[in-house]
Enzyme design. Sequence first.
Site, PDB file in Angstrom:
ATOM      1  N   ASN A 216       0.842  -1.195   0.000  1.00 39.32           N
ATOM      2  CA  ASN A 216       0.000   0.000   0.000  1.00 39.32           C
ATOM      3  C   ASN A 216       0.879   1.247   0.000  1.00 39.32           C
ATOM      4  O   ASN A 216       2.101   1.154   0.019  1.00 39.32           O
ATOM      5  CB  ASN A 216      -0.967  -0.024   1.194  1.00 39.32           C
ATOM      6  CG  ASN A 216      -0.224  -0.061   2.512  1.00 39.32           C
ATOM      7  OD1 ASN A 216       0.481   0.875   2.872  1.00 39.32           O
ATOM      8  ND2 ASN A 216      -0.352  -1.172   3.233  1.00 39.32           N
ATOM      9  N   ASP A 284      -4.611  -6.098   5.112  1.00 38.71           N
ATOM     10  CA  ASP A 284      -5.633  -6.918   5.775  1.00 38.71           C
ATOM     11  C   ASP A 284      -5.552  -8.369   5.335  1.00 38.71           C
ATOM     12  O   ASP A 284      -6.002  -9.261   6.041  1.00 38.71           O
ATOM     13  CB  ASP A 284      -7.027  -6.359   5.457  1.00 38.71           C
ATOM     14  CG  ASP A 284      -7.238  -5.026   6.164  1.00 38.71           C
ATOM     15  OD1 ASP A 284      -6.751  -4.890   7.294  1.00 38.71           O
ATOM     16  OD2 ASP A 284      -7.864  -4.118   5.571  1.00 38.71           O
ATOM     17  N   LYS A 294       8.590 -17.777  -9.552  1.00 37.88           N
ATOM     18  CA  LYS A 294       7.875 -16.673 -10.202  1.00 37.88           C
ATOM     19  C   LYS A 294       6.721 -17.229 -11.061  1.00 37.88           C
ATOM     20  O   LYS A 294       6.940 -18.139 -11.863  1.00 37.88           O
ATOM     21  CB  LYS A 294       8.865 -15.891 -11.077  1.00 37.88           C
ATOM     22  CG  LYS A 294       8.260 -14.677 -11.702  1.00 37.88           C
ATOM     23  CD  LYS A 294       9.264 -13.935 -12.546  1.00 37.88           C
ATOM     24  CE  LYS A 294       8.542 -12.867 -13.348  1.00 37.88           C
ATOM     25  NZ  LYS A 294       9.324 -12.390 -14.473  1.00 37.88           N
ATOM     26  N   ASP A 312      -4.397  -9.300  13.253  1.00 36.66           N
ATOM     27  CA  ASP A 312      -4.523  -7.880  13.606  1.00 36.66           C
ATOM     28  C   ASP A 312      -3.554  -7.607  14.757  1.00 36.66           C
ATOM     29  O   ASP A 312      -3.755  -8.081  15.881  1.00 36.66           O
ATOM     30  CB  ASP A 312      -5.962  -7.544  14.003  1.00 36.66           C
ATOM     31  CG  ASP A 312      -6.166  -6.041  14.083  1.00 36.66           C
ATOM     32  OD1 ASP A 312      -5.395  -5.378  14.821  1.00 36.66           O
ATOM     33  OD2 ASP A 312      -7.066  -5.509  13.409  1.00 36.66           O
ATOM     34  N   ILE A 313      -2.498  -6.858  14.463  1.00 36.41           N
ATOM     35  CA  ILE A 313      -1.424  -6.656  15.448  1.00 36.41           C
ATOM     36  C   ILE A 313      -1.910  -5.793  16.606  1.00 36.41           C
ATOM     37  O   ILE A 313      -1.665  -6.091  17.772  1.00 36.41           O
ATOM     38  CB  ILE A 313      -0.196  -6.030  14.743  1.00 36.41           C
ATOM     39  CG1 ILE A 313       0.291  -7.012  13.676  1.00 36.41           C
ATOM     40  CG2 ILE A 313       0.919  -5.724  15.732  1.00 36.41           C
ATOM     41  CD1 ILE A 313       1.002  -6.393  12.528  1.00 36.41           C
ATOM     42  N   LYS A 345     -13.943   1.313  16.131  1.00 37.19           N
ATOM     43  CA  LYS A 345     -12.672   0.575  16.061  1.00 37.19           C
ATOM     44  C   LYS A 345     -12.027   0.463  17.436  1.00 37.19           C
ATOM     45  O   LYS A 345     -11.454  -0.569  17.793  1.00 37.19           O
ATOM     46  CB  LYS A 345     -11.739   1.305  15.092  1.00 37.19           C
ATOM     47  CG  LYS A 345     -10.831   0.384  14.336  1.00 37.19           C
ATOM     48  CD  LYS A 345     -10.206   1.072  13.141  1.00 37.19           C
ATOM     49  CE  LYS A 345     -11.104   1.011  11.924  1.00 37.19           C
ATOM     50  NZ  LYS A 345     -10.500   1.586  10.737  1.00 37.19           N
ATOM     51  N   LYS A 349     -11.289  -3.257  18.815  1.00 36.83           N
ATOM     52  CA  LYS A 349      -9.915  -3.765  18.939  1.00 36.83           C
ATOM     53  C   LYS A 349      -9.432  -3.779  20.381  1.00 36.83           C
ATOM     54  O   LYS A 349      -8.378  -4.329  20.671  1.00 36.83           O
ATOM     55  CB  LYS A 349      -8.973  -2.935  18.071  1.00 36.83           C
ATOM     56  CG  LYS A 349      -9.397  -2.904  16.618  1.00 36.83           C
ATOM     57  CD  LYS A 349      -8.221  -2.798  15.696  1.00 36.83           C
ATOM     58  CE  LYS A 349      -8.695  -2.648  14.267  1.00 36.83           C
ATOM     59  NZ  LYS A 349      -7.662  -2.987  13.300  1.00 36.83           N
TER      60      LYS A 349
HETATM   61  O1  C5P Z   1      -8.967  -2.014  10.908  1.00 37.94           O
HETATM   62  P1  C5P Z   1      -8.014  -0.967  10.456  1.00 37.94           P
HETATM   63  O2  C5P Z   1      -6.964  -1.485   9.507  1.00 37.94           O
HETATM   64  O3  C5P Z   1      -8.653   0.281   9.932  1.00 37.94           O
HETATM   65  O4  C5P Z   1      -7.273  -0.535  11.798  1.00 37.94           O
HETATM   66  C1  C5P Z   1      -6.218   0.367  11.808  1.00 37.94           C
HETATM   67  C2  C5P Z   1      -5.388   0.191  13.037  1.00 37.94           C
HETATM   68  O5  C5P Z   1      -5.150  -1.173  13.294  1.00 37.94           O
HETATM   69  C3  C5P Z   1      -4.020   0.797  12.883  1.00 37.94           C
HETATM   70  O6  C5P Z   1      -3.580   1.176  14.167  1.00 37.94           O
HETATM   71  C4  C5P Z   1      -3.202  -0.347  12.330  1.00 37.94           C
HETATM   72  O7  C5P Z   1      -1.823  -0.178  12.600  1.00 37.94           O
HETATM   73  C5  C5P Z   1      -3.796  -1.497  13.087  1.00 37.94           C
HETATM   74  N1  C5P Z   1      -3.760  -2.788  12.376  1.00 37.94           N
HETATM   75  C6  C5P Z   1      -2.931  -3.783  12.806  1.00 37.94           C
HETATM   76  N2  C5P Z   1      -2.957  -5.012  12.184  1.00 37.94           N
HETATM   77  C7  C5P Z   1      -3.768  -5.239  11.135  1.00 37.94           C
HETATM   78  C8  C5P Z   1      -4.635  -4.231  10.687  1.00 37.94           C
HETATM   79  C9  C5P Z   1      -4.606  -3.001  11.317  1.00 37.94           C
HETATM   80  O8  C5P Z   1      -2.173  -3.554  13.752  1.00 37.94           O
HETATM   81  N3  C5P Z   1      -3.757  -6.423  10.549  1.00 37.94           N
END
Ligand code: C5P
Length: 407
Positions: A216, A284, A294, A312-313, A345, A349
Amino acid sequence: MTLDSHSPLDGKRLLLIIGGGIAAYKCLDLIRRVKERGMTVRVILTKGGEQFVTPLSVSSLSGEKTYTDLFSLTDEVEMGHIRLSREADLILVAPATADMMAKMVSGIADNLATTALLATDKPVMIAPSMNSQMWHHAATQRNFAQLQKDSILVIPPSSGDLACGEVGEGRLAEVEDMVAALESFFTPTGPLVGKHVIITAGPTYEAIDPVRYIANRSSGKQGYAIARALRDFGARVSLVSGPTSLSAPRGMAVINIESASEMLAACQNALPADIAICVAAVADWRVASEATQKIKKQDGELPPLQLKENPDILESLARTTDNRPSLVIGFAAETENVSANAKAKLARKGCDWIVANDVSTIDGQSVMGGDHNRVSLITATDTENWDNAHKHEVAERLARKIENHFK
Ligand code: C5P
């Protein structure tokens, strides 16, 4: 094995420039003392310095190659003067002779040492040493004043018996005083001393095959600015960064990763921490099974890529049961209903604060990759709008908020 693994010198890199003065011998002991404290020392020995100590004795103590003018030509291939001057956290010139000080003031670059001093982007400290008359000479004092104006740091000379037989000011500071000056330089100060913060920044790359990936547009600028601000507030920073074109900030651990899974592992590895700030734009999805070769171009359409959800970290750090950082902050990049989406959010989270950023354009400029950001800080009880601000300013304000939180 170091003498004191908690010395502020532990892990730091010194470039020591040994000038041509009788007190150069003290630098041999200095190298030993700082090495015992975990510092790595590279030495440039000037022609004058070589009259007093040899490259062999310096290398025996530093455990590194000693750089002299004689070898500088061949060294340029292996290690140029620019790299030499920048791969250090601090440059110390000791003894700093009257001649060296005069050259530094004028920007003369006529040998390896003076060239490195001109090429560096790192802080420079001098420990002057010379005959008392030379020290008090108007020219030297003028140069000394100018060097301080140029932000050169100083370990002042002391008074006493001088090698020339005279008595007065101009003796090189004692080794223990030089060690103390170095320790004080590297001792963090600020309201967040003692706090460890993990920051994720930049994009992630999710491999499709050995040459292609999904990524991205995140530049990492906001995350890096926050890392620098918290470092300047005295925190110990672990910056877990996806691929960016930014240079690694000084004075922190930078852990470079590519994928979301690597980012999660690096964050878990960096625990325990007091604060976690997830600024990274984590993909995501990742490709369900990365091709080991390749993928060949085929006629017609590429078969659809099977994608799998990434961990999701932020959520994982916020919901971790043991070792949870006491303050977990997320970012929410939104283009519409910014506040409402960010609040949802925060709850989903399980983090403590969320910085909602409106990533629609600012004055026609994209927030992603740009220098400005438009954010609101949302906590369980409060929302603050910070409007359009430089990313450094956003970082500074967030650091102040964190400072107040821990007060
Ligand atoms: O759900 P979204 O991507 O909008 O959430 C954004 C927040 O979650 C940011 O703080 C991003 O660093 C964190 N994030 C994460 N791991 C993911 C997706 C988002 O830590 N896989």
